[in-house]
Design a protein around this motif. Structure first.
Motif, PDB file in Angstrom:
ATOM      1  N   ARG A  24      32.590  42.319  29.017  1.00 31.50           N
ATOM      2  CA  ARG A  24      32.888  43.273  27.942  1.00 31.50           C
ATOM      3  C   ARG A  24      34.373  43.381  27.643  1.00 31.50           C
ATOM      4  NH1 ARG A  24      29.327  47.629  30.265  1.00 31.50           N
ATOM      5  NH2 ARG A  24      27.274  46.687  30.091  1.00 31.50           N
ATOM      6  N   ILE A  25      35.196  43.439  28.680  1.00 35.38           N
ATOM      7  CA  ILE A  25      36.632  43.678  28.462  1.00 35.38           C
ATOM      8  C   ILE A  25      37.395  42.354  28.357  1.00 35.38           C
ATOM      9  CG2 ILE A  25      38.688  44.942  29.265  1.00 35.38           C
ATOM     10  CD1 ILE A  25      36.252  46.755  28.684  1.00 35.38           C
ATOM     11  N   LEU A  26      37.132  41.423  29.291  1.00 33.96           N
ATOM     12  CA  LEU A  26      37.845  40.143  29.224  1.00 33.96           C
ATOM     13  C   LEU A  26      37.187  39.191  28.214  1.00 33.96           C
ATOM     14  CD1 LEU A  26      38.770  39.417  32.968  1.00 33.96           C
ATOM     15  CD2 LEU A  26      40.066  40.645  31.242  1.00 33.96           C
ATOM     16  N   GLY A  27      35.985  39.526  27.771  1.00 34.54           N
ATOM     17  CA  GLY A  27      35.327  38.758  26.709  1.00 34.54           C
ATOM     18  C   GLY A  27      34.837  37.383  27.127  1.00 34.54           C
ATOM     19  N   LEU A  28      34.560  37.202  28.437  1.00 38.37           N
ATOM     20  CA  LEU A  28      34.082  35.884  28.880  1.00 38.37           C
ATOM     21  C   LEU A  28      32.547  35.824  28.791  1.00 38.37           C
ATOM     22  CD1 LEU A  28      35.081  33.144  29.862  1.00 38.37           C
ATOM     23  CD2 LEU A  28      34.809  33.909  32.185  1.00 38.37           C
ATOM     24  N   GLY A  29      32.034  35.886  27.551  1.00 40.73           N
ATOM     25  CA  GLY A  29      30.586  35.768  27.351  1.00 40.73           C
ATOM     26  C   GLY A  29      30.185  34.314  27.147  1.00 40.73           C
ATOM     27  N   ARG A  30      31.143  33.511  26.671  1.00 37.58           N
ATOM     28  CA  ARG A  30      30.865  32.092  26.411  1.00 37.58           C
ATOM     29  C   ARG A  30      32.108  31.290  26.787  1.00 37.58           C
ATOM     30  NH1 ARG A  30      27.477  29.006  22.384  1.00 37.58           N
ATOM     31  NH2 ARG A  30      28.637  27.106  21.957  1.00 37.58           N
ATOM     32  N   LEU A  31      31.882  30.159  27.462  1.00 36.85           N
ATOM     33  CA  LEU A  31      33.007  29.333  27.908  1.00 36.85           C
ATOM     34  C   LEU A  31      33.646  28.606  26.729  1.00 36.85           C
ATOM     35  CD1 LEU A  31      31.318  27.878  31.099  1.00 36.85           C
ATOM     36  CD2 LEU A  31      33.320  29.354  31.076  1.00 36.85           C
ATOM     37  N   ARG A  32      34.948  28.377  26.839  1.00 32.95           N
ATOM     38  CA  ARG A  32      35.650  27.613  25.818  1.00 32.95           C
ATOM     39  C   ARG A  32      35.833  26.170  26.265  1.00 32.95           C
ATOM     40  NH1 ARG A  32      36.412  32.621  26.045  1.00 32.95           N
ATOM     41  NH2 ARG A  32      36.908  33.911  24.236  1.00 32.95           N
ATOM     42  N   ALA A  48      39.848  34.096  35.129  1.00 33.44           N
ATOM     43  CA  ALA A  48      39.320  35.447  34.909  1.00 33.44           C
ATOM     44  C   ALA A  48      39.375  36.266  36.203  1.00 33.44           C
ATOM     45  CB  ALA A  48      37.880  35.366  34.400  1.00 33.44           C
ATOM     46  N   ALA A  49      39.017  35.640  37.331  1.00 34.48           N
ATOM     47  CA  ALA A  49      39.047  36.360  38.615  1.00 34.48           C
ATOM     48  C   ALA A  49      40.485  36.724  38.990  1.00 34.48           C
ATOM     49  CB  ALA A  49      38.405  35.507  39.706  1.00 34.48           C
ATOM     50  N   THR A  50      41.417  35.839  38.664  1.00 34.66           N
ATOM     51  CA  THR A  50      42.838  36.126  38.921  1.00 34.66           C
ATOM     52  C   THR A  50      43.260  37.360  38.119  1.00 34.66           C
ATOM     53  OG1 THR A  50      43.255  33.771  39.221  1.00 34.66           O
ATOM     54  CG2 THR A  50      45.172  35.153  38.780  1.00 34.66           C
ATOM     55  N   ALA A  51      42.864  37.389  36.834  1.00 30.74           N
ATOM     56  CA  ALA A  51      43.226  38.529  35.975  1.00 30.74           C
ATOM     57  C   ALA A  51      42.614  39.821  36.534  1.00 30.74           C
ATOM     58  CB  ALA A  51      42.728  38.273  34.552  1.00 30.74           C
ATOM     59  N   GLN A  52      41.384  39.749  37.021  1.00 28.31           N
ATOM     60  CA  GLN A  52      40.732  40.959  37.541  1.00 28.31           C
ATOM     61  C   GLN A  52      41.427  41.450  38.819  1.00 28.31           C
ATOM     62  OE1 GLN A  52      36.492  39.481  37.204  1.00 28.31           O
ATOM     63  NE2 GLN A  52      36.241  41.449  36.205  1.00 28.31           N
ATOM     64  N   ASN A  53      41.856  40.517  39.672  1.00 28.37           N
ATOM     65  CA  ASN A  53      42.575  40.940  40.892  1.00 28.37           C
ATOM     66  C   ASN A  53      43.951  41.520  40.544  1.00 28.37           C
ATOM     67  OD1 ASN A  53      40.585  40.367  42.698  1.00 28.37           O
ATOM     68  ND2 ASN A  53      41.500  38.474  43.480  1.00 28.37           N
ATOM     69  N   LEU A  54      44.627  40.910  39.561  1.00 26.75           N
ATOM     70  CA  LEU A  54      45.943  41.431  39.153  1.00 26.75           C
ATOM     71  C   LEU A  54      45.797  42.843  38.583  1.00 26.75           C
ATOM     72  CD1 LEU A  54      47.584  38.275  37.519  1.00 26.75           C
ATOM     73  CD2 LEU A  54      48.305  39.441  39.616  1.00 26.75           C
ATOM     74  N   ARG A  55      44.733  43.047  37.814  1.00 29.35           N
ATOM     75  CA  ARG A  55      44.476  44.373  37.247  1.00 29.35           C
ATOM     76  C   ARG A  55      44.270  45.395  38.366  1.00 29.35           C
ATOM     77  NH1 ARG A  55      39.546  46.779  35.931  1.00 29.35           N
ATOM     78  NH2 ARG A  55      39.683  48.375  34.306  1.00 29.35           N
ATOM     79  N   LYS A  56      43.540  44.954  39.400  1.00 22.65           N
ATOM     80  CA  LYS A  56      43.291  45.843  40.556  1.00 22.65           C
ATOM     81  C   LYS A  56      44.609  46.223  41.222  1.00 22.65           C
ATOM     82  CE  LYS A  56      39.606  46.114  41.841  1.00 22.65           C
ATOM     83  NZ  LYS A  56      38.534  47.005  41.447  1.00 22.65           N
ATOM     84  N   LEU A  57      45.483  45.222  41.408  1.00 19.46           N
ATOM     85  CA  LEU A  57      46.781  45.488  42.039  1.00 19.46           C
ATOM     86  C   LEU A  57      47.608  46.432  41.177  1.00 19.46           C
ATOM     87  CD1 LEU A  57      47.646  41.915  43.328  1.00 19.46           C
ATOM     88  CD2 LEU A  57      47.688  43.976  44.739  1.00 19.46           C
TER      89      LEU A  57
END
Ligand code: SF4
Length: 351
Positions: A307-315, A329-338
Motif C-alpha cells: 500500500r505505501i511502497l506500492g510494490l504490487g507489481r514488479l518492474r 523494498a526490505a532495505t527501505a522498510q528497515n531504514l524506516r524502522k530505524l
C-alpha cells in the motif's frame, strides 16, 4: 540494474548493513522470528504465454534470448525455482518464464514471484528476504535458506519460529526441532476426520514408550509381545501401525466418539511424529497465543510494502530482478524502522 552492478551483490550488502545497524541499536534480540510470504505480480501477462502441453524449455535458444529467459534456464535446477516441483505450471510466460502462474491469491490467476520475509518480532525488523517461485515447497525452502543465512551472517539463532499452517508439515517441523528451534506453527494433519470422531491429533504421541495415548488414557502400541529372538518379531519396516487392546475399546464409554465401526482403534505413525508432538504441545501454551499475535507484524509489513511502497507489481523481470526489488523494498522498510525509532535530532528553534 544489470551486469556488473548486480554481480557485485551491492543490494544484498546494503540490506544486510541495515540489519547489522538494527542489531547494533538493540532492535533485534534474535529470539523470536516470524516467517511469511506475499505474492507479488510479475511483469508478465497471459496473452504472452504458452499452455503447459506446448511448453518446452529445451527448444529455447539461449544465445539470442532476453536476459530474463536466460536466467530462467540458469535456475531450472535451483530448489527455489525450477526444481521446486516436477509439476509443470498451467501457463508459462514468454517474457518472464520463471514467474509462476498462480491462483493462490484467491482471485483470478496471474504470474507472480513470492517475496519471503524473516522478521525479528521484537520491533518488526526484517532480518532476511528471499525471492522464490510461488509454490509451497519453494517458500518453505526459502524460510530455511533465510534461517541458515542469518545464523551464518549474524550468528542469530532464534528460540522459536512463528509461521502459519503452510509451514506445518512434519518434514519442516522435524527440520526446525532438530536445530533447536521451537515451531510455533499449526501442525498440518492430513489424518483429520470430518465425521465428528476423534482424529489422530486427539491422541498424544509418547515417544519415550513408543506408543500413542488415547483421550481415555489407554495406550495404543505397535508391538505387545517381547520377542526373545529378534528374527521372529515384527520387522518395524514400512508404515508403523499402533492399536489399542480390543477388550479395552469394547468397554470404553467413548467408543462411539473414537472407533464406532471397528473393534479397536488403530493409528498410523506419521513421519517426524516427535516434532509434530512438540508443535502440538507448544500450541497449548500461552506463549503460542502470544506468538499468533506477533505473527501479525509480518503481515503488517507486507501490507505496508504494497500500500505505501506500492510494490504490487514488479518492474524488473527474472529471478534476479525480483530479488533486487525485494531487497530494495526490505532495505527501505528497515531504514524506516530505524528512522522512526531514532528520529533525527531537531534543530533548536531560532527566535
Ligand atoms: S475406544 Fe479405545 S482407543 Fe478409543 S478412547 Fe476408548 S479406549 Fe481409547
Amino acid at each position: 540494474m544489470h551486469g556488473r552492478f548486480r554481480e557485485s551483490d551491492l543490494l544484498r550488502h546494503l540490506f544486510e548493513t541495515t540489519v547489522a545497524r538494527c542489531i547494533a541499536d538493540g532492535l533485534v534480540s534474535g529470539q523470536r522470528f516470524a516467517a511469511d510470504v506475499s505474492l507479488i505480480e510479475a511483469d508478465a501477462n497471459k496473452q504472452n504465454s504458452t499452455p503447459r502441453k506446448d511448453w518446452d524449455p529445451g527448444a529455447i535458444d539461449s544465445d539470442g534470448a532476453p536476459r530474463a529467459v536466460r536466467e530462467y534456464l540458469e535456475v531450472l535446477d535451483d530448489a527455489a525455482f525450477g526444481a521446486a516441483t516436477t509439476v509443470k505450471p498451467k501457463f508459462t510466460s514468454h517474457s518472464d518464464p520463471t514467474s509462476q502462474w498462480t491462483a493462490a491469491g484467491k482471485g483470478p490467476a496471474f504470474f507472480a514471484y513470492s517475496d519471503n520475509y524473516l522478521i525479528d518480532t521484537d520491533h518488526g525488523v526484517i532480518v532476511d528476504v528471499e525471492a522464490s517461485r510461488s509454490i509451497l515447497s519453494a517458500e518453505v525452502g526459502a524460510s530455511r535458506t533465510m534461517l541458515n543465512r542469518v545464523k551464518r551472517r549474524f550468528d542469530l539463532r532464534p528460540e522459536r519460529l512463528i509461521a502459519d499452517t503452510a509451514y506445518g508439515s512434519g518434514k519442516n517441523l522435524g527440520w526446525l526441532v532438530k536445530r533447536g528451534i521451537n515451531p510455533h506453527i499449526p501442525v498440518i494433519d492430513k489424518a483429520g476426520r470430518t465425521d465428528g470422531t476423534w482424529s489422530r491429533a486427539d491422541f498424544e504421541w509418547d515417544a519415550r514408550n513408543n506408543q500413542y495415548i488415547c483421550p481415555e488414557g489407554e495406550a495404543l502400541k505397535q508391538f505387545r509381545r517381547n520377542y526373545s529372538d529378534p528374527n521372529r518379531g515384527p520387522t518395524g519396516k514400512g508404515v508403523a501401525k499402533y492399536q489399542a487392546l480390543k477388550h479395552t475399546c469394547q468397554a470404553c464409554p467413548s467408543k462411539m466418539k473414537c472407533c464406532p465401526n471397528a473393534d479397536a482403534r488403530k493409528i498410523t505413525l506419521e513421519e517426524h511424529e516427535d516434532a509434530r508432538q512438540v508443535a502440538r504441545d507448544i500450541a497449548k501454551t500461552r506463549q503460542y497465543d502470544i506468538s499468533m499475535k506477533l505473527r501479525k507484524k509480518v503481515e503488517m509489513l507486507f501490507a505496508h510494502l504494497k500500500r505505501i511502497l506500492g510494490l504490487g507489481r514488479l518492474r524488473l523481470r527474472g529471478p534476479c530482478g525480483a530479488n533486487d526489488e525485494f531487497l530494495l523494498a526490505a532495505t527501505a522498510q528497515n531504514l524506516r524502522k530505524l528512522a522512526k525509532t531514532f528520529p533525527a535530532p531537531q534543530k533548536p528553534k531560532t527566535a
